[in-house]
Write a protein that holds these residues in place. Sequence first.
Motif, PDB file in Angstrom:
ATOM      1  N   ALA A  68       6.129  -4.683  -4.487  1.00  0.00           N
ATOM      2  CA  ALA A  68       5.426  -5.911  -4.852  1.00  0.00           C
ATOM      3  C   ALA A  68       6.261  -6.771  -5.790  1.00  0.00           C
ATOM      4  CB  ALA A  68       4.088  -5.583  -5.506  1.00  0.00           C
ATOM      5  N   ALA A  94      -6.400  -3.170  -1.887  1.00  0.00           N
ATOM      6  CA  ALA A  94      -5.128  -2.548  -2.271  1.00  0.00           C
ATOM      7  C   ALA A  94      -5.216  -1.939  -3.655  1.00  0.00           C
ATOM      8  CB  ALA A  94      -4.008  -3.596  -2.240  1.00  0.00           C
ATOM      9  N   LEU A 107      -2.663  -1.894  -6.948  1.00  0.00           N
ATOM     10  CA  LEU A 107      -1.432  -2.422  -7.533  1.00  0.00           C
ATOM     11  C   LEU A 107      -0.964  -1.423  -8.574  1.00  0.00           C
ATOM     12  CD1 LEU A 107       0.704  -4.630  -8.005  1.00  0.00           C
ATOM     13  CD2 LEU A 107      -0.906  -5.694  -9.625  1.00  0.00           C
ATOM     14  N   TRP A 151       2.620  -2.112  -4.028  1.00  0.00           N
ATOM     15  CA  TRP A 151       1.335  -2.197  -3.344  1.00  0.00           C
ATOM     16  C   TRP A 151       1.076  -0.887  -2.606  1.00  0.00           C
ATOM     17  CZ3 TRP A 151      -1.699  -5.784  -4.852  1.00  0.00           C
ATOM     18  CH2 TRP A 151      -1.291  -7.112  -5.047  1.00  0.00           C
TER      19      TRP A 151
END
Length: 322
Positions: free
Chosen positions: A110, A78, A80, A28
Amino acid sequence: MNSVVAHDYEAVYTTAATIDESDRGRLWMRGRDRASLLHRLSTNHIERLQPGQGTLTVLTTPIGRMIDLLRVYALPDALLLETGLRHGGPILRHLRKNIFFNDQVTVADAGSELGQIGIYGPQAGEAVQALGLPMVAERYGIVAAQWEETPVLIARCEPLGGDGYTLYPPVAQTEALLAALVAAGAMPLNAETAELVRIEHGYPRFGHEITLDYIPLEADLWHAVSFQKGCYVGQEIIARMESRGRIAKQLRGLRLMALPPIVPAPLMADGKEVGVLTSAAHSPRYGVIGLAYVRSGYADAGTTVLVADQVAKVCRLPFTAE
């Protein structure tokens, strides 16, 4: 190729096959400056991504060598990031050490939160829909949905066998979601078969074709490089290579007589080393094939080289029937 591999190989090209990909890294990036940080450290234009969009980008060294090829997905709060196999920790540390004192950005693992499932084949989208999940129209697009009250991120990725999706469910639900896909008709995909199909498509992989020995343009990752963005780490070398049209080596396919005993293996021609074989597999469609970096002077299709004293032919990617 055993019967199990043969069945899932057929499914990749005719229906859909699914595999647990949780051994890839997931990170993240959050905070106001998340996009600008990745923008200045990698090759593609990250700052223009809108929520729901994604892209490929390459983290590079100051001399343009590849650290990793990332999938990047933009969410409302965010980014990813998906890294190469078991490479999440090193990439997390690389990103953190490049945060400036006034950057408002955090980078976190993550992988302990999200699992990862790949679905490939011409009916990959239908397999996703069979679970009541939405299809994604745009390559590297991402949407948030729910499967049986479980939140799932659904992304469109590179096609293997015709199409490709990645699902990111909570870790605890990954096994159940994978089982549901199989119950809905997707064939379990063996890791050996997935590697074979990757080679057939000519996709570079971290640790094989994505290493510090090569530059993104040599890996034919032009689509992961923006030539309109501002400065980034390694830009000068990559821009010079593009403007002068001088690429020292190029990623190519090889057709071999037999699998070499060791990979990587050097390519020889005219009494000298002219490249290196980086991946190899036995394909039911194309015979023994491999991916290799070949010096540009020897990279034309049909050029003959030697690999472990056996004759091999250079060819363009992806592999096609001769």
